[in-house]
Enzyme design. Structure first.
Site, PDB file in Angstrom:
ATOM      1  N   LEU A 184      -4.536  -5.288  -4.338  1.00  0.00           N
ATOM      2  CA  LEU A 184      -3.305  -4.591  -4.266  1.00  0.00           C
ATOM      3  C   LEU A 184      -2.001  -5.285  -3.554  1.00  0.00           C
ATOM      4  O   LEU A 184      -2.258  -5.746  -2.582  1.00  0.00           O
ATOM      5  CB  LEU A 184      -3.704  -3.238  -3.315  1.00  0.00           C
ATOM      6  CG  LEU A 184      -2.728  -2.149  -3.402  1.00  0.00           C
ATOM      7  CD1 LEU A 184      -2.283  -1.612  -4.868  1.00  0.00           C
ATOM      8  CD2 LEU A 184      -3.248  -0.581  -2.167  1.00  0.00           C
ATOM      9  N   ASP A 185      -1.046  -5.011  -4.814  1.00  0.00           N
ATOM     10  CA  ASP A 185       0.826  -5.658  -4.207  1.00  0.00           C
ATOM     11  C   ASP A 185       0.466  -7.510  -4.126  1.00  0.00           C
ATOM     12  O   ASP A 185       1.179  -7.422  -3.086  1.00  0.00           O
ATOM     13  CB  ASP A 185       0.836  -4.507  -3.102  1.00  0.00           C
ATOM     14  CG  ASP A 185       1.133  -3.328  -3.117  1.00  0.00           C
ATOM     15  OD1 ASP A 185       0.995  -2.553  -4.571  1.00  0.00           O
ATOM     16  OD2 ASP A 185       0.759  -2.410  -2.000  1.00  0.00           O
ATOM     17  N   GLU A 186      -0.387  -7.591  -4.402  1.00  0.00           N
ATOM     18  CA  GLU A 186      -0.284  -9.008  -3.689  1.00  0.00           C
ATOM     19  C   GLU A 186      -0.362  -9.936  -5.165  1.00  0.00           C
ATOM     20  O   GLU A 186      -0.306 -11.452  -5.618  1.00  0.00           O
ATOM     21  CB  GLU A 186      -2.080  -9.335  -3.544  1.00  0.00           C
ATOM     22  CG  GLU A 186      -1.942  -8.951  -2.183  1.00  0.00           C
ATOM     23  CD  GLU A 186      -1.327  -9.533  -1.552  1.00  0.00           C
ATOM     24  OE1 GLU A 186      -0.853 -10.674  -1.398  1.00  0.00           O
ATOM     25  OE2 GLU A 186      -2.098  -8.901  -0.318  1.00  0.00           O
ATOM     26  N   GLY A 190       0.809  -1.116  -0.193  1.00  0.00           N
ATOM     27  CA  GLY A 190      -0.297  -0.025  -0.420  1.00  0.00           C
ATOM     28  C   GLY A 190       0.640   1.006  -0.062  1.00  0.00           C
ATOM     29  O   GLY A 190       1.854   0.834  -0.241  1.00  0.00           O
TER      30      GLY A 190
END
Lengths: 283, 283, 283, 283
Positions: free
Chosen positions: C226-228, C200
């Site tokens: 998100l960011d995964e 994040g």
């Protein structure tokens, strides 16, 4: 701002730090950071770098005069440099622009606190890049016959621009001894090998022939012994049998960029003290 | 030898370095090395570590009493430690011995300047190794039911051996809050991940599941928030899709060994100052 | 030249390599390099990348049709890509230009074999740089209200330029799920932390708060978590208590540049196979 | 288990991979991993390592005989090695035990898949350590006068133990040419510098004198040109002006341990092919 650096070298003995810090305290200056190194507390050399904030309105010339008394007492070699007085750099470059580019990039992004006053090259190919940034560019081709004459021109340019530091950013010409003597400990070169391996020409080709599993680059002050000057910084990267000479050059370029830029920044921040053929680097 | 270290924390203000160095100079002590850090020259915290050589025959207790005056003036938290007074270490370990082995190895080769006084384990398997080196070994198995009782025994042992530092060398039990409080900033743990990634159990399994391309390890002081204490050192190594969980553990073990041993050495050399939930490490 | 790559994924079983290599041999193609990975020789998935040279005049469409028979026999997902058919890239960037600059630099020096077709930004500041290199630049500012509309425009542009790969070079906007779905496994992002740490916003600020001793960056394919998404590459560098948030950003930028450029190059060379939420990278 | 490795070197030409993989397929063997390298697809040398699982009950001698036909067709140098047939290692060591210790450690923890059959030293100090692990130890001091005689004894021992690989784990004696010839490409040495820098004696002393900013170590096969044999692996670590010669040795030891253990493991797993004075290492 009101920031200055005090760089000192003297024989080690008790009382040095006390004398200096009390002097600065009396000047109402505040020590922001401090690094010291002693080879040997009994009879060795002592080295120090102090980063301090002085009072607005301080007369620096007077401060220096007063400090001379302490310097005399401890037999110091010393200097004070003011952070807001940027040093003037001349970059020498031949055909490959990657090191020049790195320096310009760092300079543009505000990480290289200096004036890049002039770029001198024996090739034309970087002119547009350099002039596009508002930096003067001189194309001075060199042959064996014209070398002396060209170096004379270079010296004139360096004088005109009041240059403090010359950076050889992959400049493939050997400077003459008289030239080097004038700029002692003020010429930084990048050599494209992990010195003292592969001194001289074509290091990547020779690294490939030898079958090394890592390659490197070395930034150092230029002396009149080729690639033998005081080393400032070195870097290495792993390579394998899959890499040909061109691959080594490519990998090497990124090491060269990093290692040269680091050395230049340390010089600009007065973090390097040359001692014999070595450097003390206060990171 | 006559070496000592002075560790200081106080609000930053002009005159600190001058006061300390003049004090040592008056004691005829010689500063061998000095590190300082200030968060902010205006109103921040100031941290310092001085390594000095005192005159043979110096009365250290008297020196400390006299220093208290300066300490009071600048509101210092401070301590002096004598290099020849080795700290007493207790190592806690569970089944995997690699971190214990690394510490014993460094200790045998003279690189870890401390007394390893005792090893405590909830498993038997390291007894022979430890006792073979002349170090006392206690096998204290733990269950939920016996935990309180076992911790009481552990505390007795730690008191008997006059322990200064506890090293959790892959000790897979969580210490109770009262235990931790007693040894504040004196318990060093190695966590087998790059914190704050993979807090808690089975970090290598979770790293594998996530498909990371690097793994790491973290040494930190233990607090009562699991894996949230002040970080001392971290290390990482690249991994690839070819590595399964066992491979990650293997690669990770060598990072853990290195990162834990480094943290312990820094602690022993008084190079670490805890500040809030962070550490200042004077390398 | 006559170079192509064959990328394969299928259930592992004996005979795959034999079938493929005999097929290529019958086509008079020469295998230049070959990488394979099997999760488990019994019942796992098998992955392969073959780099081969085909005969001048080979009808590639016919070759593909004939290969389909083998693909069917082994239940392969597969594709052939021709090295001389460069992929079209769109770069999305916000205010900070360092990642964009790195990609342009690599592209100019011939190390990034692709067409950089277009740069799209929600800021104006990179226009001159981009257009100066002859690349089209679109300034598309975004607000919550205009997001849907702007994404529609972006999609039109991507279609106009026949884009194969989107690179988010520090693009600080979250793409909507429908947008991401259209470009599955074809959007590469750089996140400025060592994932899964600091998912994040504001990772450097949080790294500073936590007092970590290393920072990192992660390149990954974008998914709607998100960011995964599947991680492609990660890098780290050591930091210390002396570094403030701005220092971390500076150090982090050089990691981001390196890690993003590496991921983009691997994608362009068809070295990455996405499998579940992980990547297989044939370096 | 039923695992074997096929190692191949031959002139590159189309059809090699097809022939080999079809042969293995006909043997109902399953390729688990495969590495290949070609210097140049047109007229260069081709190198391959295949890791395969054969059917239980396979007659390996018959398999080899049948493979000879393919080998003849492509002018291959080749060998098959069975994973369950562990190689026999002799370790030569002088006074400093750190490399020996690393190898024993890796061996104990199951990471070095070999029989460590015997340790030979010109010093007594490692006897207890070695014999404590159930490994035979021979103390064979050497002088100029006795060198020939001692080498004869060493050869007898190596023959008695049926040694496949000699590891010089900081063995400070130069082996005679006849000795080296007998064990061509089967003696691995660790040199305590980043070759070709600091060939010969006292590399750390010379590194200190030169003022380098990184030191290194190199593992290589021994030839009769001192420190000039094919390099297997190299490692480096940064150093600074603060490190004296003893510090360099300490830092160097950890590089030596890592670099030597890596080389030995690669050799044991048949990952190294010597070609001219270089190595191909299939990691």
């Amino acid at each position: 701002e009101n920031r200055a650096r005090l760089i000192i070298k003297c024989p080690d003995q008790p009382g040095i730090v006390s004398a200096i810090s009390t002097f600065l305290w009396n000047q109402q200056a505040n020590i922001v950071s401090s690094n010291q190194y002693t080879q040997n507390p009994k009879g060795g050399e002592f080295f120090m770098r102090l980063d301090f904030e002085y009072q607005p309105g301080t007369n620096i010339e007077k401060l220096k005069q007063e400090f001379q008394e302490i310097a005399d007492r401890f037999q110091m070699e010393w200097r004070v440099s003011l952070v807001h007085e940027l040093k003037n750099i001349a970059i020498f470059v031949s055909k490959e622009p990657h090191c020049l580019l790195e320096l310009l990039w760092e300079w543009q992004s505000g990480d290289l606190m200096a004036n890049i006053s002039v770029v001198i090259s024996n090739h034309e190919n970087s002119r547009q890049l350099v002039e596009g940034l508002g930096i003067d560019f001189y194309h001075l081709p060199i042959t064996k016959e014209t070398k002396q004459e060209v170096e004379a021109k270079q010296k004139d340019i360096l004088e005109d621009y009041d240059i403090d530091l010359i950076v050889l950013a992959r400049y493939m010409q050997i400077l003459s001894p008289t030239f080097v003597d004038v700029f002692k400990n003020r010429i930084i070169n990048i050599h494209h090998s992990f010195l003292p391996a592969f001194i001289g020409a074509k290091p990547y080709e020779r690294a490939f022939e030898r079958g090394v599993k890592m390659i490197g680059a070395t930034s150092h002050y230029v002396t009149n012994d080729l690639d033998e000057g005081p080393i400032i910084e070195q870097g290495t990267e792993p390579v394998s049998h899959e890499h040909n000479v061109d691959d080594l050059k490519k990998i090497g370029q990124s090491i060269e960029r990093r290692v040269l830029a680091q050395a230049v920044k340390w010089h600009l921040e007065d973090r390097i003290i040359v001692y014999g053929n070595k450097t003390i680097v206060f990171e």
